[in-house]
Design an enzyme around this catalytic site. Structure first.
Site, PDB file in Angstrom:
ATOM      1  N   ASP A  32       0.824  -1.207   0.000  1.00  0.00           N
ATOM      2  CA  ASP A  32       0.000   0.000   0.000  1.00  0.00           C
ATOM      3  C   ASP A  32       0.860   1.259   0.000  1.00  0.00           C
ATOM      4  O   ASP A  32       1.847   1.356   0.746  1.00  0.00           O
ATOM      5  CB  ASP A  32      -0.862  -0.024   1.272  1.00  0.00           C
ATOM      6  CG  ASP A  32      -1.823   1.134   1.357  1.00  0.00           C
ATOM      7  OD1 ASP A  32      -2.702   1.225   0.493  1.00  0.00           O
ATOM      8  OD2 ASP A  32      -1.688   1.951   2.288  1.00  0.00           O
TER       9      ASP A  32
ATOM     10  N   GLU B 288       1.257  -0.536  -5.189  1.00  0.00           N
ATOM     11  CA  GLU B 288       0.335   0.555  -5.498  1.00  0.00           C
ATOM     12  C   GLU B 288       1.185   1.748  -5.903  1.00  0.00           C
ATOM     13  O   GLU B 288       1.581   2.558  -5.071  1.00  0.00           O
ATOM     14  CB  GLU B 288      -0.546   0.901  -4.290  1.00  0.00           C
ATOM     15  CG  GLU B 288      -1.636   1.867  -4.689  1.00  0.00           C
ATOM     16  CD  GLU B 288      -2.196   2.723  -3.561  1.00  0.00           C
ATOM     17  OE1 GLU B 288      -3.229   3.354  -3.775  1.00  0.00           O
ATOM     18  OE2 GLU B 288      -1.588   2.781  -2.475  1.00  0.00           O
TER      19      GLU B 288
HETATM   20  C1  GLC Z   1      -4.052   3.346  -0.462  1.00  0.00           C
HETATM   21  C2  GLC Z   1      -5.317   2.539  -0.382  1.00  0.00           C
HETATM   22  C3  GLC Z   1      -6.432   3.435   0.066  1.00  0.00           C
HETATM   23  C4  GLC Z   1      -6.090   3.959   1.444  1.00  0.00           C
HETATM   24  C5  GLC Z   1      -4.714   4.635   1.445  1.00  0.00           C
HETATM   25  C6  GLC Z   1      -4.209   4.851   2.827  1.00  0.00           C
HETATM   26  O1  GLC Z   1      -4.138   4.354  -1.395  1.00  0.00           O
HETATM   27  O2  GLC Z   1      -5.594   1.920  -1.598  1.00  0.00           O
HETATM   28  O3  GLC Z   1      -7.674   2.790   0.069  1.00  0.00           O
HETATM   29  O4  GLC Z   1      -7.065   4.856   1.864  1.00  0.00           O
HETATM   30  O5  GLC Z   1      -3.745   3.863   0.793  1.00  0.00           O
HETATM   31  O6  GLC Z   1      -3.782   3.650   3.393  1.00  0.00           O
END
Ligand code: GLC
Ligand code: CA
Length: 567
Positions: free
Chosen positions: A229, A289
């Site tokens: 993440d 991500e």
């Molecule tokens: C990433 C996740 C999202 C979350 C953020 C903070 O972007 O996909 O859903 O709110 O991280 O952890």
């Protein structure tokens, strides 16, 4: 010659609607690939997938009960968004214990059973690792905030204020200040997201050790990898240099800043290399991500020596927000040339569903099939989002008091948050779409009556049936598994056509991204196919009953046609 190709194409088009895919070469070619290159990934938002105990919130036993569905669909790996203990301020992205399961989702035993049942069906389990921050209820943070001299103080980023305000001008992603003042010790802590999500201090070796250990803990339980993440945000400039202003305002109406001192710092790559070394010991995959602005940035995430993320998501692909053959062609060519293994995503829990983004209000189902025909036939691994295979659409909140997502609570009405794309999976046309007997935490959209697993399973032309066929094809066709990608007719403004070629055979994909009928002429001789035979594998439209003009293939508005060619 061209005439001959088209005639053959049209003849087979009329006669072999349901040609069975060949798997002759699969065994010989597959061995060169890593498991994750041949895999179709499927993202599950556990709150919304299946509710086994009828409390309105999905759970692990719910997921386990649907493994047969996933297996039949053709999914090889599921990525479960955070299911660890959490106060659920950001619905699990605020973890208070990395090595346990939130009771709302079940027990560790339920988790182990999920992994072993999945394994029986050749489905791997990927967990979501929230690396940048913990919950403010994590024991590390509770200790950290208790005193300036606590053992865990330096596990987070604490600083004195400046001129009566925060230490610098950095902004949180969620429309709130990035620095939160803590009365008890009179200092500020840093939170890139919500104040309940304090950033870990990755410069502290103890933090790194503890976090690396978390991955070992789960690998030993049979987990096949992690989706990492928010990796862009792991490090901050230790001097806390102010970010320079940049033009315009953000979605919360705040002036923009270029986040050069608190995102994408080079130190991120050291951590990715460390995580990768451990992943390699377990044949595990790391998915990132990765919000990159261009291909050069994306390339970096694979690592200079391919020693970082095997699968950084190409999230730029999903920012092509309207159907456009030239735009997709450009984006695919760029990622295809980046040197790593491409990862395609068209929807996730942070993005308006692809059905809404690409639909024109008239041909929505055809367009959903067209998009599936695109991202499931490219060279690379696709990550599906649950319900995409049904044509699920957003159900956005209409009133502020209904909003659950912190982003929407802060940003209403300009930024309504992400609840709309997180609604329960549509299993049937029963109450709450068969997700739960209790009122679900988010309500399903009215379209569940037609767009659900039961109804679509009965209809050979449904979006679900198209997904099933596409996934079967991906697993059986050597050209889709191993083939190269070659763009065709690159000047065509409406139809995106390409070849996936492997040895003597190829898959030819033709996608009409316009709302008018298109005729395309292809010259395949330069690709080594002088008199190919074409067999239709799949299309999203009714096949013609009489031969079309000899030198062309006709595609209706938003028509998608996938054919196989052999020499
Ligand atoms: C990433 C996740 C999202 C979350 C953020 C903070 O972007 O996909 O859903 O709110 O991280 O952890
Ligand atoms: Ca439940």
């Amino acid at each position: 010659m061209l005439e001959k190709i088209a005639i053959t194409a049209m003849m087979i088009l009329c006669s072999s609607l349901t040609a069975a895919p060949s798997n002759a070469q699969q065994q010989t070619d597959a061995h060169a690939r890593q498991w994750w290159q041949n895999a179709v990934f499927y993202e599950i938002y556990p709150r919304s997938f299946a509710d086994s105990n009828n409390d309105g919130i999905g759970d692990l036993n719910g997921i386990t009960s649907k493994l047969d569905y996933l297996h039949e669909l053709g999914v090889d790996a599921i990525w479960i968004t955070p299911c660890f203990p959490s106060p659920q301020v950001d619905f699990g992205y605020d973890v208070s214990d990395y090595e346990a399961i939130d009771p709302m989702y079940g027990t560790m035993q339920d988790f182990d059973r999920l992994v072993s049942e999945a394994k029986k069906r050749n489905i791997r389990v990927i967990l979501d690792f929230v690396v940048n921050h913990t919950s403010d209820q994590h024991k590390w943070f509770l200790d950290s905030r208790s005193s300036k001299t606590s053992k865990y103080r330096d596990w987070y980023i604490w600083r004195d204020g400046k001129n009566g305000g925060p230490p610098n001008n950095w902004q949180s992603e969620f429309g709130v200040p990035a620095w939160t003042f803590d009365k008890k010790t009179g200092q500020y802590y840093y939170n890139y997201f919500y104040p309940q999500q304090p950033d870990l201090n990755w410069r502290n070796p103890a933090v790194k050790d503890a976090m690396l250990d978390v991955t070992r803990f789960w690998y030993k339980r049979g987990v096949a990898g992690f989706r990492l993440d928010a990796v862009d945000t792991l490090f901050e400039d230790p001097n806390l240099t102010d970010n320079p202003p940049s033009p315009g305002k953000d979605k919360f109406g705040r002036p923009n800043f270029a986040r050069i001192y608190n995102t994408k710092l080079p130190e991120v790559h050291d951590v990715l290399q460390d995580l990768r070394k451990i992943a390699d010991q377990y044949d595990a995959v790391l998915i990132g991500e990765t919000w990159t602005k261009d291909i050069a940035e994306l390339k970096n995430y694979y690592g200079e020596h391919g020693n970082e993320l095997q699968m950084p998501m190409d999230l730029m692909f999903g920012t092509v927000n309207k159907l456009s053959a030239p735009e997709f062609r450009r984006q695919i060519a760029a990622v295809d040339s980046a040197g790593g293994w491409p990862v395609f995503v068209i929807s996730n829990h942070d993005m308006v569903r692809s059905y809404n983004r690409y639909g024109d209000g008239v041909h929505n189902d055809e367009i959903a099939k067209l998009m599936a025909s695109l991202y499931l036939t490219l060279r690379g691994s696709p990550i599906m989002y649950y319900g995409e295979e049904l044509g699920m659409q957003n159900n956005d909140p209409k009133r502020k008091e209904d909003v659950k997502d912190p982003q929407g609570i802060t940003g209403w009405p300009g930024e309504i948050g992400r609840d709309g794309e997180r609604t329960p999976m549509q299993w049937s046309d029963a109450k709450n779409a068969g997700f739960s007997n209790a009122k679900p935490w988010l309500l399903v959209p009215p379209s569940y009556k037609t767009h659900n697993v039961v109804a679509e399973s009965k209809d050979p032309n449904s979006i679900l049936s198209v997904y099933r066929q596409l996934l079967a094809m991906r697993h059986n066709e050597p050209a889709l598994l191993n083939g190269t990608y070659t763009a065709l007719n690159e000047d065509d403004p409406n139809v995106l056509s390409y070849l996936r070629k492997d040895k003597n055979e190829a898959i030819l994909v033709m996608l009409n991204m316009s709302n008018s009928p298109q005729k395309i002429k292809l010259n395949l001789a330069p690709q080594g196919f002088t008199s190919p035979k074409l067999t239709v594998l799949l299309s999203n439209f009714q096949q013609p009953t009489s031969a079309a003009p000899a030198d062309s293939v006709d595609l209706p508005p938003f028509g998608a046609l996938i054919t196989k060619m052999t020499k």
